[in-house]
Design a protein around this motif. Sequence first.
Motif, PDB file in Angstrom:
ATOM      1  N   VAL A  69       0.846  -1.195   0.000  1.00 20.89           N
ATOM      2  CA  VAL A  69       0.000   0.000   0.000  1.00 20.89           C
ATOM      3  C   VAL A  69       0.879   1.241   0.000  1.00 20.89           C
ATOM      4  O   VAL A  69       2.085   1.174   0.296  1.00 20.89           O
ATOM      5  N   ALA A  70       0.252   2.384  -0.311  1.00 25.58           N
ATOM      6  CA  ALA A  70       0.956   3.661  -0.347  1.00 25.58           C
ATOM      7  C   ALA A  70       0.087   4.720   0.307  1.00 25.58           C
ATOM      8  O   ALA A  70      -1.135   4.538   0.450  1.00 25.58           O
ATOM      9  N   PRO A  71       0.681   5.837   0.742  1.00 27.94           N
ATOM     10  CA  PRO A  71      -0.121   6.905   1.326  1.00 27.94           C
ATOM     11  C   PRO A  71      -1.277   7.307   0.409  1.00 27.94           C
ATOM     12  O   PRO A  71      -1.124   7.411  -0.808  1.00 27.94           O
ATOM     13  N   GLY A  72      -2.444   7.478   1.029  1.00 30.25           N
ATOM     14  CA  GLY A  72      -3.642   7.835   0.280  1.00 30.25           C
ATOM     15  C   GLY A  72      -4.543   6.661  -0.050  1.00 30.25           C
ATOM     16  O   GLY A  72      -5.721   6.843  -0.391  1.00 30.25           O
ATOM     17  N   ASP A  73      -4.026   5.435   0.063  1.00 24.01           N
ATOM     18  CA  ASP A  73      -4.855   4.261  -0.206  1.00 24.01           C
ATOM     19  C   ASP A  73      -5.921   4.092   0.866  1.00 24.01           C
ATOM     20  O   ASP A  73      -5.687   4.363   2.051  1.00 24.01           O
ATOM     21  N   HIS A  74      -7.094   3.636   0.443  1.00 20.85           N
ATOM     22  CA  HIS A  74      -8.148   3.263   1.381  1.00 20.85           C
ATOM     23  C   HIS A  74      -7.922   1.814   1.805  1.00 20.85           C
ATOM     24  O   HIS A  74      -7.672   0.943   0.955  1.00 20.85           O
TER      25      HIS A  74
END
Length: 374
Positions: A81-86
């Motif tokens: 995952v990366a920043p901003g992912d739900h």
Amino acid sequence: MSEQAQARAAVVWKKGGPFQLEDVTVEAPRADEVLVRMVATGMCHTDMIVRDQYYPLPLPIVLGHEGAGVVDRVGDRVTKVAPGDHVVMAFTFCGKCDLCQSGHPAYCREFYARNMGGGRMDGSTAIQKEGKPLHDHFFGQSSFSTFAIATERNIVKVRKDVPLELLGPLGCGISTGAGAVLNSLGVKAGRSFAAFGSGAVGLSAIMAARLAGATTIIAVDTKPNRLQLAQELGATHAVNGQTEDAVEFIKRVTGGRGVDYTLESTGNPKVLRQAIDSLDILGTCGVVGAPPVGTEASFDVNDLMIPGRSVRGIVEGDSVPDVFIPQLIDLYAQGRFPFDKLVRFYPMEQINQAAKDSEKGDTLKPIIRMTRPT
């Protein structure tokens, strides 16, 4: 990247609660960890039984294990995952033992230590109040907080076109009921099923039984409003176990045979006996209700042996979260798994009211709102 997150968390300081809101700090994520800004967290029966020390986890502790939020920061080794992912947060597991490797992470050999140990496996915690550590990592998340630490292993990336604040309960309660039917019991089309207990878990099981094509689906509960909702969600029959003999009702509905599958979600040993006695020959009873540690149940051994009946425990719906949670979300988006009919939202400041409403049966699945998604 080493900066701590300032958060608001619900802390249980003593046996029996209450949940007390505190200003805390949450460590920056380690190399394999993910810092999540929480949007909402479902409240589950397990949160209450730990608060009440039916399961004796160390106190003080931050609970919450049905979290949904937005990734804020990730550790250096995180690629999932990366920043901003739900994301939705589920239970955690080692990923290395024979059970994890064979597709059964809910039965990980380190399940209890990782999910109910009160901290990381090395004994450390991520949450502090005024420099003093609080127990956390409950189900690998402790998500009754505006920020929570998880790992790649127990975090599931989800689509952004569904309401994120709704999705947290898919991490435990909803998946437990649906997974018990679809994964553990393997209910087939044309078969019969009875849910003993029509709370969030039981109703999720009823919706799953309808998805599986079961043609006789019986809801058992003591609250008329729950039984009515069960019929709206797929139950073909409903019985109030307080005013009728549920076993006799089920036998009558099935022509004296009993049902192929039952699911016991109340944690009441007497109800478990009814769920076993309601089975047909070669029927299977799944057990998901969690009573206090040390609770024992009784049944007639011959009534189990001679008809070839089975009883099996079920944890987390025997699901692989990365696979099962997106499947349930897709079904919800298609209108085929309307679990939104089970929920009621509460602001974080009303978390104790949410617990009371859940315990009284006034609310099936409370969801505690922390922040809004962006």
